[in-house]
Write a protein that holds these residues in place. Structure first.
Motif, PDB file in Angstrom:
ATOM      1  N   ASN A  43       0.975  -1.068   0.020  1.00  0.00           N
ATOM      2  CA  ASN A  43       0.035  -0.062   0.135  1.00  0.00           C
ATOM      3  C   ASN A  43       1.082   1.181   0.067  1.00  0.00           C
ATOM      4  O   ASN A  43       1.739   1.428   0.760  1.00  0.00           O
ATOM      5  CB  ASN A  43      -0.860   0.026   1.232  1.00  0.00           C
ATOM      6  N   ARG A  44       0.570   2.123  -0.913  1.00  0.00           N
ATOM      7  CA  ARG A  44       1.490   3.389  -0.886  1.00  0.00           C
ATOM      8  C   ARG A  44       0.980   4.445   0.024  1.00  0.00           C
ATOM      9  O   ARG A  44       1.844   5.292   0.580  1.00  0.00           O
ATOM     10  CB  ARG A  44       1.507   4.072  -2.394  1.00  0.00           C
ATOM     11  N   PRO A  45      -0.321   4.571   0.364  1.00  0.00           N
ATOM     12  CA  PRO A  45      -0.558   5.795   1.165  1.00  0.00           C
ATOM     13  C   PRO A  45       0.097   5.714   2.607  1.00  0.00           C
ATOM     14  O   PRO A  45       0.777   6.896   3.142  1.00  0.00           O
ATOM     15  CB  PRO A  45      -2.141   5.665   1.674  1.00  0.00           C
ATOM     16  N   LEU A 101      -3.078  -3.783 -18.021  1.00  0.00           N
ATOM     17  CA  LEU A 101      -2.127  -2.788 -18.127  1.00  0.00           C
ATOM     18  C   LEU A 101      -2.450  -1.911 -16.733  1.00  0.00           C
ATOM     19  O   LEU A 101      -3.492  -1.238 -16.743  1.00  0.00           O
ATOM     20  CB  LEU A 101      -2.085  -2.069 -19.158  1.00  0.00           C
ATOM     21  N   ALA A 102      -1.690  -2.446 -15.809  1.00  0.00           N
ATOM     22  CA  ALA A 102      -2.102  -1.528 -14.463  1.00  0.00           C
ATOM     23  C   ALA A 102      -0.588  -0.796 -14.206  1.00  0.00           C
ATOM     24  O   ALA A 102       0.223  -1.003 -12.933  1.00  0.00           O
ATOM     25  CB  ALA A 102      -2.320  -2.479 -13.143  1.00  0.00           C
ATOM     26  N   THR A 103      -0.186  -0.049 -15.165  1.00  0.00           N
ATOM     27  CA  THR A 103       1.194   0.388 -15.119  1.00  0.00           C
ATOM     28  C   THR A 103       1.450   1.679 -14.113  1.00  0.00           C
ATOM     29  O   THR A 103       2.591   2.235 -14.335  1.00  0.00           O
ATOM     30  CB  THR A 103       1.705   0.504 -16.587  1.00  0.00           C
ATOM     31  N   TYR A 120       9.119  11.237  -5.202  1.00  0.00           N
ATOM     32  CA  TYR A 120       8.594  10.235  -3.920  1.00  0.00           C
ATOM     33  C   TYR A 120       7.296   9.438  -4.299  1.00  0.00           C
ATOM     34  O   TYR A 120       6.212  10.008  -5.028  1.00  0.00           O
ATOM     35  CB  TYR A 120       8.155  11.115  -2.737  1.00  0.00           C
ATOM     36  N   ARG A 121       7.594   8.115  -4.603  1.00  0.00           N
ATOM     37  CA  ARG A 121       6.629   7.476  -5.045  1.00  0.00           C
ATOM     38  C   ARG A 121       6.290   5.975  -4.407  1.00  0.00           C
ATOM     39  O   ARG A 121       5.628   5.560  -4.244  1.00  0.00           O
ATOM     40  CB  ARG A 121       6.710   7.277  -6.581  1.00  0.00           C
ATOM     41  N   THR A 122       7.791   5.411  -4.091  1.00  0.00           N
ATOM     42  CA  THR A 122       7.882   4.084  -3.810  1.00  0.00           C
ATOM     43  C   THR A 122       8.408   3.822  -2.367  1.00  0.00           C
ATOM     44  O   THR A 122       8.879   4.620  -1.659  1.00  0.00           O
ATOM     45  CB  THR A 122       8.935   3.383  -4.630  1.00  0.00           C
TER      46      THR A 122
HETATM   47  C1  LIG Z   1       3.517   8.385  -1.331  1.00  0.00           C
HETATM   48  C2  LIG Z   1       2.256   8.352  -1.923  1.00  0.00           C
HETATM   49  C3  LIG Z   1       0.860   8.547  -0.949  1.00  0.00           C
HETATM   50  C4  LIG Z   1      -0.460   8.237  -1.413  1.00  0.00           C
HETATM   51  N1  LIG Z   1      -1.348   8.623  -0.472  1.00  0.00           N
HETATM   52  C5  LIG Z   1      -2.672   8.488  -0.910  1.00  0.00           C
HETATM   53  C6  LIG Z   1      -3.727   8.643   0.056  1.00  0.00           C
HETATM   54  O1  LIG Z   1      -3.513   9.301   1.117  1.00  0.00           O
HETATM   55  N2  LIG Z   1      -5.119   8.795  -0.673  1.00  0.00           N
HETATM   56  C7  LIG Z   1      -5.445   8.241  -1.628  1.00  0.00           C
HETATM   57  O2  LIG Z   1      -6.382   7.924  -1.848  1.00  0.00           O
HETATM   58  N3  LIG Z   1      -4.204   7.924  -2.538  1.00  0.00           N
HETATM   59  C8  LIG Z   1      -3.076   7.996  -2.109  1.00  0.00           C
HETATM   60  N4  LIG Z   1      -2.046   7.894  -2.854  1.00  0.00           N
HETATM   61  C9  LIG Z   1      -2.283   7.317  -4.312  1.00  0.00           C
HETATM   62  C10 LIG Z   1      -2.439   5.993  -4.534  1.00  0.00           C
HETATM   63  O3  LIG Z   1      -1.472   5.379  -3.913  1.00  0.00           O
HETATM   64  C11 LIG Z   1      -2.320   5.742  -6.102  1.00  0.00           C
HETATM   65  O4  LIG Z   1      -3.498   5.923  -6.762  1.00  0.00           O
HETATM   66  C12 LIG Z   1      -2.323   4.191  -6.280  1.00  0.00           C
HETATM   67  O5  LIG Z   1      -1.112   3.435  -5.734  1.00  0.00           O
HETATM   68  C13 LIG Z   1      -2.157   3.589  -7.989  1.00  0.00           C
HETATM   69  O6  LIG Z   1      -1.793   2.352  -7.989  1.00  0.00           O
HETATM   70  P1  LIG Z   1      -1.542   1.931  -9.308  1.00  0.00           P
HETATM   71  O7  LIG Z   1      -1.220   0.414  -8.994  1.00  0.00           O
HETATM   72  O8  LIG Z   1      -2.730   2.001 -10.439  1.00  0.00           O
HETATM   73  O9  LIG Z   1      -0.235   2.422 -10.037  1.00  0.00           O
HETATM   74  P2  LIG Z   1       1.447   2.511  -9.367  1.00  0.00           P
HETATM   75  O10 LIG Z   1       1.257   2.624  -7.730  1.00  0.00           O
HETATM   76  O11 LIG Z   1       1.944   3.719 -10.049  1.00  0.00           O
HETATM   77  O12 LIG Z   1       1.705   1.240  -9.673  1.00  0.00           O
HETATM   78  C14 LIG Z   1       2.105   0.980 -10.914  1.00  0.00           C
HETATM   79  C15 LIG Z   1       3.278  -0.418 -10.802  1.00  0.00           C
HETATM   80  O13 LIG Z   1       3.636  -0.785 -12.130  1.00  0.00           O
HETATM   81  C16 LIG Z   1       4.895  -0.932 -12.366  1.00  0.00           C
HETATM   82  N5  LIG Z   1       5.181  -0.961 -13.720  1.00  0.00           N
HETATM   83  C17 LIG Z   1       4.997   0.206 -14.619  1.00  0.00           C
HETATM   84  N6  LIG Z   1       5.236  -0.088 -15.885  1.00  0.00           N
HETATM   85  C18 LIG Z   1       5.659  -1.658 -15.720  1.00  0.00           C
HETATM   86  C19 LIG Z   1       6.229  -2.227 -16.937  1.00  0.00           C
HETATM   87  N7  LIG Z   1       6.312  -1.986 -18.024  1.00  0.00           N
HETATM   88  N8  LIG Z   1       6.519  -3.718 -16.395  1.00  0.00           N
HETATM   89  C20 LIG Z   1       6.219  -3.957 -15.076  1.00  0.00           C
HETATM   90  N9  LIG Z   1       5.968  -3.060 -14.056  1.00  0.00           N
HETATM   91  C21 LIG Z   1       5.543  -2.080 -14.388  1.00  0.00           C
HETATM   92  C22 LIG Z   1       5.543   0.330 -11.572  1.00  0.00           C
HETATM   93  O14 LIG Z   1       6.877  -0.103 -11.196  1.00  0.00           O
HETATM   94  C23 LIG Z   1       4.479   0.281 -10.270  1.00  0.00           C
HETATM   95  O15 LIG Z   1       5.041  -0.658  -9.171  1.00  0.00           O
HETATM   96  C24 LIG Z   1      -0.704   8.097  -2.602  1.00  0.00           C
HETATM   97  C25 LIG Z   1       0.496   7.719  -3.609  1.00  0.00           C
HETATM   98  C26 LIG Z   1       1.706   7.773  -3.077  1.00  0.00           C
HETATM   99  C27 LIG Z   1       2.784   7.582  -4.047  1.00  0.00           C
END
Ligand SMILES: Cc1cc2nc3c(=O)[nH]c(=O)nc-3n(C[C@H](O)[C@H](O)[C@H](O)COP(=O)(O)OP(=O)(O)OC[C@H]3O[C@@H](n4cnc5c(N)ncnc54)[C@H](O)[C@@H]3O)c2cc1C
Length: 391
Positions: A43-45, A101-103, A120-122
């Motif tokens: 979880n990122r939050p 695609l959940a990239t 800051y992301r990871t």
């Molecule tokens: C520090 C932080 C705090 C947050 N706090 C909140 C909050 O308080 N409340 C809230 O509602 N939201 C919050 N968010 C937002 C929420 O965390 C994101 O909306 C969510 O993490 C998105 O998830 P995702 O899987 O769609 O994308 P991502 O989290 O970007 O994950 C995508 C993943 O895919 C991988 N990837 C990409 N391309 C490829 C490829 N070609 N091959 C293999 N792997 C690949 C990436 O490395 C990554 O691991 C926060 C985000 C961050 C960074």
């Protein structure tokens, strides 16, 4: 070559939620989840909130459903939609029946280069910042949006010096009405954060072990390191290769399918239609990642359901916190119904007499009521909204 019924590109919250969704519908189909990160899904939050307030690192890891093979530290570099296969950066190809695609997105970068800037992301970014704060440090936070405001509060709560450089006229200025945005600047100052509002960055240079940051007013700000929160750019390269339609993210239909057979998309990268707002959205928040990811997994496994969820989001800023639903755009007409000004209340965002968004400021348990209000045709006025969602 590997063969899996389901291949998920991206090991973020969306990718993991999708694996869960698949398993709810299909108890045995083989799932491959490929992540370019070196860690299992988490979880990122908490990276900008809970972990800085004593929450344990163990609590962030997400369960991985059985029958899911996780391939870490691998980036998918090519997508051949005709052959239904993807290839990773080690040269291994993976065949799929359905692909997600959940990239997600990649943090926007500054034109200036320095290894003292953290985008800051990871989890690794968290660990790096956490280690840097083990000794006294002065941290420059660039940007006053979600990530910038949260990180500034988190660092300050570790009793470290923070200086914020924010080009807009307040904190959260794109989202909050101007008076709330200005209040937050004063609130951060009271907490000991040095704020430079309405000042953009024009230059950056390394000076010994420090960074010297130049701003649009000619000021020079020194810091030991900088954290940049400049938003993200959706990762659409793979989709583009396969002829998938892109328009501010990967365009999906109500079943989270792209225009290319067998390819779905969800989470931060996906652009979807929301019926309550009657508009397309791309949402960069947790509730959307979890709910849409799960829905995409279910759809990949054959469930015939529409994704019509209106996601909520939330944030914590020192002792203040909020939940919000809908279109929160400070350019809309707003009505603030305060129980205690800037401390507790509800802010309504209106367009043509309809409620488009609701900000529940230190107000809890009203997310569903806010969603229902957005679905109502109205017309609404400030008068008719007063006390509608009690703080
Ligand atoms: C520090 C932080 C705090 C947050 N706090 C909140 C909050 O308080 N409340 C809230 O509602 N939201 C919050 N968010 C937002 C929420 O965390 C994101 O909306 C969510 O993490 C998105 O998830 P995702 O899987 O769609 O994308 P991502 O989290 O970007 O994950 C995508 C993943 O895919 C991988 N990837 C990409 N391309 C490829 C490829 N070609 N091959 C293999 N792997 C690949 C990436 O490395 C990554 O691991 C926060 C985000 C961050 C960074």
């Amino acid at each position: 070559m590997t063969r899996h019924k389901y291949v998920i590109v991206g090991g973020g919250m969306t990718g993991d939620a999708a694996a869960q969704g698949i398993r709810e519908v299909d108890s045995s189909g083989a799932i491959l989840l490929v992540s370019s990160e070196t860690h299992n899904p988490y979880n990122r939050p908490p990276l900008s909130k809970g972990l800085w307030k004593g929450e344990s690192e163990e609590s962030i890891w997400r369960p991985i459903p059985k029958g899911t093979e996780v391939l870490l530290d691998r980036r998918i570099v090519t997508l051949d939609a005709k052959r239904k296969q993807v290839t990773d950066d080690k040269g291994t190809s993976h065949e799929y029946e359905t692909l997600l695609l959940a990239t997600g997105g990649t943090p926007r970068r500054l034109p200036m280069q320095s290894d003292r800037i953290i985008y800051y992301r990871t989890y690794d970014d968290y660990r790096r910042l956490h280690q840097s704060l083990a000794r006294p440090a002065r941290v420059a936070v660039i940007g006053g949006g979600f990530i910038g405001s949260e990180i500034a509060a988190a660092v300050r709560m570790q009793d470290r010096e923070v200086v914020m450089i924010v080009p807009e006229q307040g904190l959260g200025a794109r989202v909050f009405p101007a008076d709330l945005s200005a209040f937050l600047v004063g609130y951060y100052k009271e907490k000991g954060v040095e704020t430079h509002i309405g000042e953009g960055m024009t230059g950056l240079e390394a000076r010994g072990n420090q960074l010297a940051i130049k701003t649009t007013t000619g000021r020079e700000i020194t810091a030991d390191l900088a954290v940049a929160g400049l938003g993200i750019v959706p990762n659409t390269d793979l989709a583009q290769q396969a002829g998938v339609k892109i328009d501010n993210g990967i365009v999906v239909d109500e079943h989270l399918r792209t225009n290319v057979a067998g390819i779905f998309a969800a989470g931060d990268v996906a652009n979807f239609y929301n019926p309550a707002l009657d508009m397309r959205l791309r949402v960069e928040h947790e509730d959307n990642a979890n709910t849409m990811g799960r829905a995409a997994g279910r759809a990949m496994a054959g469930a015939n359901e529409r994704y019509d969820h209106l996601p909520f989001f939330y944030s914590d800023l020192f002792e203040l916190g909020y939940e919000a639903v809908g279109e929160l755009d400070s350019r809309l007409e707003t009505f603030s119904d305060w129980k205690q000004p800037f401390r507790e209340g509800v802010i309504y965002y209106l367009k043509s007499g309809r409620v488009r968004g609701v900000l529940l400021w230190n107000t809890w348990g009203q997310v569903d009521a806010a969603r229902a209000l957005i679905a109502e045709p109205g017309p609404f006025t400030a008068q008719s909204l007063k006390g509608r969602l009690p703080a």
